[in-house]
Design an enzyme around this catalytic site. Sequence first.
Site, PDB file in Angstrom:
ATOM      1  N   ARG A 162       0.848  -1.200   0.000  1.00  0.00           N
ATOM      2  CA  ARG A 162       0.000   0.000   0.000  1.00  0.00           C
ATOM      3  C   ARG A 162       0.880   1.245   0.000  1.00  0.00           C
ATOM      4  O   ARG A 162       1.551   1.545   0.983  1.00  0.00           O
ATOM      5  CB  ARG A 162      -0.920   0.022   1.224  1.00  0.00           C
ATOM      6  CG  ARG A 162      -1.741   1.322   1.311  1.00  0.00           C
ATOM      7  CD  ARG A 162      -2.950   1.218   2.211  1.00  0.00           C
ATOM      8  NE  ARG A 162      -2.625   1.152   3.625  1.00  0.00           N
ATOM      9  CZ  ARG A 162      -3.540   1.291   4.605  1.00  0.00           C
ATOM     10  NH1 ARG A 162      -4.816   1.480   4.291  1.00  0.00           N
ATOM     11  NH2 ARG A 162      -3.176   1.201   5.877  1.00  0.00           N
ATOM     12  N   ASP A 445      -3.317   3.180  14.385  1.00  0.00           N
ATOM     13  CA  ASP A 445      -2.566   3.741  13.265  1.00  0.00           C
ATOM     14  C   ASP A 445      -3.118   5.122  12.955  1.00  0.00           C
ATOM     15  O   ASP A 445      -3.895   5.680  13.729  1.00  0.00           O
ATOM     16  CB  ASP A 445      -2.572   2.809  12.050  1.00  0.00           C
ATOM     17  CG  ASP A 445      -3.960   2.650  11.426  1.00  0.00           C
ATOM     18  OD1 ASP A 445      -4.918   3.322  11.875  1.00  0.00           O
ATOM     19  OD2 ASP A 445      -4.082   1.859  10.467  1.00  0.00           O
TER      20      ASP A 445
END
Length: 515
Positions: A162, A445
């Site tokens: 990603r 995150d």
Amino acid sequence: MTHPDGVEVSGPTEPRFDEILTDEALAFVAGLQREFGGRRAELLDARAERQARLDDGERPAFLEATRSVREADWRVAPAPPDLQDRRVEITGPTDRKMVINALNSGARCFMADLEDANAPTWSNMLGGQVNLADAVRRTIELTGPDGREYRLTEHPATLLVRPRGWHLPERHLLVDGVPVSGSLFDFGLAFFHNAREQLERGTGPYFYLPKLEGHLEARLWNDVFLWAQDRLAIARGTIRATVLIETILAAFEMDEILYELREHSAGLNAGRWDYIFSVIKKFRHRDDFVLPDRSAVTMTVPFMRAYTELLVKTCHAHGAFAIGGMAAFIPNRRDPEVTENALAKVHEDKEREAGSGFDGTWVAHPDLVPVAKEDFDAVLGERPNQLERQRPEVSVSAEQLLSVPETPGEITEAGIRQNVSVGIQYLAAWLRGTGAAAIYNLMEDVATAEISRSQLWQWVHHGRVERDRLLAIANEEIASLPAQERLDDARTVFEQVALADEFVEFLTLPAYELL
């Protein structure tokens, strides 16, 4: 080091960085930036213009201009063999130990994250590229401080990468005097160094695409893929990409996003945490869209249920995989009761996803792989996926996607304190170079930190919490934390993104200036 004309590298040199920053690789990334940087800037401007219209009361709707795409019968390209079965995917940053453990975790796929689970220090970004190259070549290994050795098993997970979202720059690489797009930097280096090697090993260059807000942004990615494949003389359609549906606007264009990427599409993922953040951000001036405590916004509340149901139906109508959301719990070996209760919730979540038709799901910790696998095995059995499950009974309206005011729950003192504490602790970890931080038995995150700070902004802005009260709570929460580096800087950034008069689009943008 010398570099191609117009290319300037300002990041420090560390061991093996020269293997990544070759003249050929830098020329490739510079070519991407020169070809597509202007369109990227235009699309970011379009985001700002759309936000202004939302602020003026515009309500999102399914696009009339693309009705034919939604109503036509078409399919994305068939998935390659090693992406047919994605029942459990593990995600995490690209530090060396994490890459090895994730690939060995027993998950079918590993999404190596250069975005939300990664603090974008130059060392992390280039070190991550070194680790990805070694992982692809099966040469990655590590000896820990305790003498323990880490290396890949015979059958590691399939690798996906990603890159950063369109909004993020990479300031350490200038092309013609302008910072390169973080997306193009991450994708370009990973593709340039690994695509041919991956193909020779029977796999391919597979990616996850974050933060898209509509099909025109997907079209840009598709054109990037075509250019990159042509430039390296790799067949078109070799790249496969799964798009994270993690913005409320993208939820209205899922068919169109798949259509734009149909030659390269590997499906859609329900990026649940960023999706909640997006709802708050996009409708930040609407008093009726104020959400309760973060813990109350579950996947079963009306607007979240509508989005996931529509995602599965949309994907399967076009032969694309639907991948479920993250289980972020970290087992607590010192408190079995906490672990037992949390695993019960993980099972409930994964049973719901598998029963709803998802083809796979995400976990953040290796110990959760067998938990999620058990629930998907129970539904899939020997089948690699459930693309055949079409969900004709599902019909989701624009009103259902926007049914945020129907979310039950309250804003509590505990919820306020959790958001303050998590937000500040995460930012401190991020500024120290750690993008995935274990806080209160959850893997936090950027996405979860965004929920924390955006909820606080929303609550203050709409009079649910007094600003002075929030500052007092921040003082109390910081005083209760053990001493740690960058805590003062984290407090500064946190107040900027949680209490500013104008909403800051992404907390990573001001935080990047202090990284």
